[in-house]
Scaffold this active site. Sequence first.
Site, PDB file in Angstrom:
ATOM      1  N   THR A   6      27.646 -30.185 -14.542  1.00  0.00           N
ATOM      2  CA  THR A   6      28.632 -29.101 -14.437  1.00  0.00           C
ATOM      3  C   THR A   6      29.927 -29.731 -13.934  1.00  0.00           C
ATOM      4  O   THR A   6      29.967 -30.241 -12.803  1.00  0.00           O
ATOM      5  CB  THR A   6      28.166 -28.029 -13.438  1.00  0.00           C
ATOM      6  OG1 THR A   6      26.897 -27.548 -13.864  1.00  0.00           O
ATOM      7  CG2 THR A   6      29.156 -26.878 -13.369  1.00  0.00           C
ATOM      8  N   LYS A  34      29.738 -21.816 -18.705  1.00  0.00           N
ATOM      9  CA  LYS A  34      28.983 -22.038 -17.457  1.00  0.00           C
ATOM     10  C   LYS A  34      29.775 -21.534 -16.246  1.00  0.00           C
ATOM     11  O   LYS A  34      29.239 -20.823 -15.390  1.00  0.00           O
ATOM     12  CB  LYS A  34      28.667 -23.535 -17.329  1.00  0.00           C
ATOM     13  CG  LYS A  34      28.271 -24.010 -15.955  1.00  0.00           C
ATOM     14  CD  LYS A  34      26.807 -23.848 -15.656  1.00  0.00           C
ATOM     15  CE  LYS A  34      26.534 -24.130 -14.190  1.00  0.00           C
ATOM     16  NZ  LYS A  34      25.158 -24.083 -13.812  1.00  0.00           N
ATOM     17  N   LYS A  80      30.678 -25.086  -5.412  1.00  0.00           N
ATOM     18  CA  LYS A  80      31.240 -26.045  -6.384  1.00  0.00           C
ATOM     19  C   LYS A  80      31.664 -25.315  -7.666  1.00  0.00           C
ATOM     20  O   LYS A  80      32.773 -25.503  -8.171  1.00  0.00           O
ATOM     21  CB  LYS A  80      30.195 -27.118  -6.709  1.00  0.00           C
ATOM     22  CG  LYS A  80      30.594 -28.038  -7.854  1.00  0.00           C
ATOM     23  CD  LYS A  80      29.464 -28.918  -8.352  1.00  0.00           C
ATOM     24  CE  LYS A  80      29.856 -29.548  -9.684  1.00  0.00           C
ATOM     25  NZ  LYS A  80      28.825 -30.403 -10.259  1.00  0.00           N
TER      26      LYS A  80
HETATM   27  P1  NAD Z   1      21.924 -34.894  -7.778  1.00  0.00           P
HETATM   28  O1  NAD Z   1      22.967 -35.306  -6.816  1.00  0.00           O
HETATM   29  O2  NAD Z   1      20.538 -34.642  -7.314  1.00  0.00           O
HETATM   30  O3  NAD Z   1      21.837 -35.971  -8.985  1.00  0.00           O
HETATM   31  C1  NAD Z   1      22.924 -36.690  -9.490  1.00  0.00           C
HETATM   32  C2  NAD Z   1      22.488 -38.134  -9.602  1.00  0.00           C
HETATM   33  O4  NAD Z   1      23.499 -38.904 -10.244  1.00  0.00           O
HETATM   34  C3  NAD Z   1      22.246 -38.799  -8.233  1.00  0.00           C
HETATM   35  O5  NAD Z   1      20.893 -39.184  -8.154  1.00  0.00           O
HETATM   36  C4  NAD Z   1      23.204 -39.987  -8.232  1.00  0.00           C
HETATM   37  O6  NAD Z   1      22.662 -41.144  -7.608  1.00  0.00           O
HETATM   38  C5  NAD Z   1      23.423 -40.210  -9.710  1.00  0.00           C
HETATM   39  N1  NAD Z   1      24.632 -40.949 -10.047  1.00  0.00           N
HETATM   40  C6  NAD Z   1      25.899 -40.735  -9.597  1.00  0.00           C
HETATM   41  N2  NAD Z   1      26.742 -41.623 -10.177  1.00  0.00           N
HETATM   42  C7  NAD Z   1      25.993 -42.390 -11.011  1.00  0.00           C
HETATM   43  C8  NAD Z   1      26.283 -43.475 -11.881  1.00  0.00           C
HETATM   44  N3  NAD Z   1      27.517 -43.952 -12.013  1.00  0.00           N
HETATM   45  N4  NAD Z   1      25.259 -44.037 -12.569  1.00  0.00           N
HETATM   46  C9  NAD Z   1      23.996 -43.567 -12.441  1.00  0.00           C
HETATM   47  N5  NAD Z   1      23.665 -42.540 -11.635  1.00  0.00           N
HETATM   48  C10 NAD Z   1      24.658 -41.971 -10.930  1.00  0.00           C
HETATM   49  O7  NAD Z   1      22.521 -33.599  -8.516  1.00  0.00           O
HETATM   50  P2  NAD Z   1      21.710 -32.521  -9.370  1.00  0.00           P
HETATM   51  O8  NAD Z   1      21.290 -31.388  -8.498  1.00  0.00           O
HETATM   52  O9  NAD Z   1      20.702 -33.231 -10.218  1.00  0.00           O
HETATM   53  O10 NAD Z   1      22.883 -31.954 -10.286  1.00  0.00           O
HETATM   54  C11 NAD Z   1      23.384 -32.711 -11.396  1.00  0.00           C
HETATM   55  C12 NAD Z   1      24.403 -31.839 -12.118  1.00  0.00           C
HETATM   56  O11 NAD Z   1      23.773 -30.635 -12.545  1.00  0.00           O
HETATM   57  C13 NAD Z   1      25.579 -31.420 -11.238  1.00  0.00           C
HETATM   58  O12 NAD Z   1      26.755 -31.469 -12.012  1.00  0.00           O
HETATM   59  C14 NAD Z   1      25.234 -29.995 -10.822  1.00  0.00           C
HETATM   60  O13 NAD Z   1      26.379 -29.215 -10.539  1.00  0.00           O
HETATM   61  C15 NAD Z   1      24.500 -29.508 -12.054  1.00  0.00           C
HETATM   62  N6  NAD Z   1      23.544 -28.418 -11.812  1.00  0.00           N
HETATM   63  C16 NAD Z   1      22.686 -28.483 -10.760  1.00  0.00           C
HETATM   64  C17 NAD Z   1      21.765 -27.446 -10.550  1.00  0.00           C
HETATM   65  C18 NAD Z   1      20.783 -27.475  -9.391  1.00  0.00           C
HETATM   66  O14 NAD Z   1      20.140 -26.446  -9.109  1.00  0.00           O
HETATM   67  N7  NAD Z   1      20.605 -28.605  -8.712  1.00  0.00           N
HETATM   68  C19 NAD Z   1      21.743 -26.342 -11.420  1.00  0.00           C
HETATM   69  C20 NAD Z   1      22.616 -26.325 -12.515  1.00  0.00           C
HETATM   70  C21 NAD Z   1      23.516 -27.379 -12.698  1.00  0.00           C
END
Ligand code: NAD
Length: 296
Positions: A94, A169, A244
Amino acid sequence: MATIGFIGLGNMGGPMAANLVRAGHTVKGCDLQAALLEAAAKNGVTVVATAADAARDSDIVITMLPAGKFVTSVYREQIVGAARKGALLIDSSTIDMDSAREAHRLAGEKGLLSLDAPVSGGVGGAAAGTLTFMVGGTEAAFALGKPILEAMGKRILHCGGDGAGQAAKICNNMVLGISMIGASEAFVLGEKLGLTHQALFDVVSTSSGSCWSVNTYCPVPGPVPTSPANNEYKPGFAAALMLKDLRLAKEAAEIVGADTALGKHAEEIYAALEKSGMGGTDFSGVINAIRARSGA
Ligand code: NAD
């Protein structure tokens, strides 16, 4: 079956990648956190060192990262240079509209197909493979990406051209953020007027006030046994993530000149919740702050 590079194996990306493996795809995954790589390997993901390694020779490259700046930098510095001709890049993070469009531009510059495909459904939906994908991009890119997204989600909605998935979204989550505050205010007012939670739920959930925030995700314990209110407001969908998304909506509204007064107010309410140390609780926990401000 496809070879898929998967970048970002966090709360969402980890289970999404596992579902792609389960569907029979070959998945090459990377993340910055070693513990997540171990977990992914146990789920059958082939761990690689960098995003470029994940992209190289893959049919599809999926990113699931925290914010727009990470997506555009990983596209610019690693993915577009390494991806093979004809590959499809799908960003499911997102992110802000400008970064989403920049990611499409970077892909297009190298002749790569691309989709923005953010999700709703949270960690539970990611694990169960029941996410909703809101997708932006060309018909050709969508046709190529849809069968892959179907391994991770239940509803795959093509919302329009580049950036349309992110637009849908943030609009959806602005509705959700506002409606949860509305539902919570109504339950607190009901409490003060002597209504039981069940009585108010029975009326609202079957009347003109019915909405997802009441019917499916009720902010008080009792009426909907699966809602986080019954589990000490453990997420679910954390208040910090709602904040966010409301910030992204506010930023987008300012850029295009849309009057989103309630969206902005909702953003302030969730910002105060986060400031009070409640960012990690489910967003429906906003009811507790409203109750406290009501002296109840
Ligand atoms: P998270 O922080 O658990 O996962 C993101 C991952 O990306 C981390 O593990 C981090 O180490 C990795 N990362 C960052 N930079 C990187 C790079 N250069 N190379 C490789 N890995 C890298 O976040 P999440 O909860 O999995 O959310 C991910 C996305 O999904 C976000 O944009 C969030 O807004 C969206 N989202 C989350 C949810 C939820 O309920 N958690 C729901 C809908 C959407």
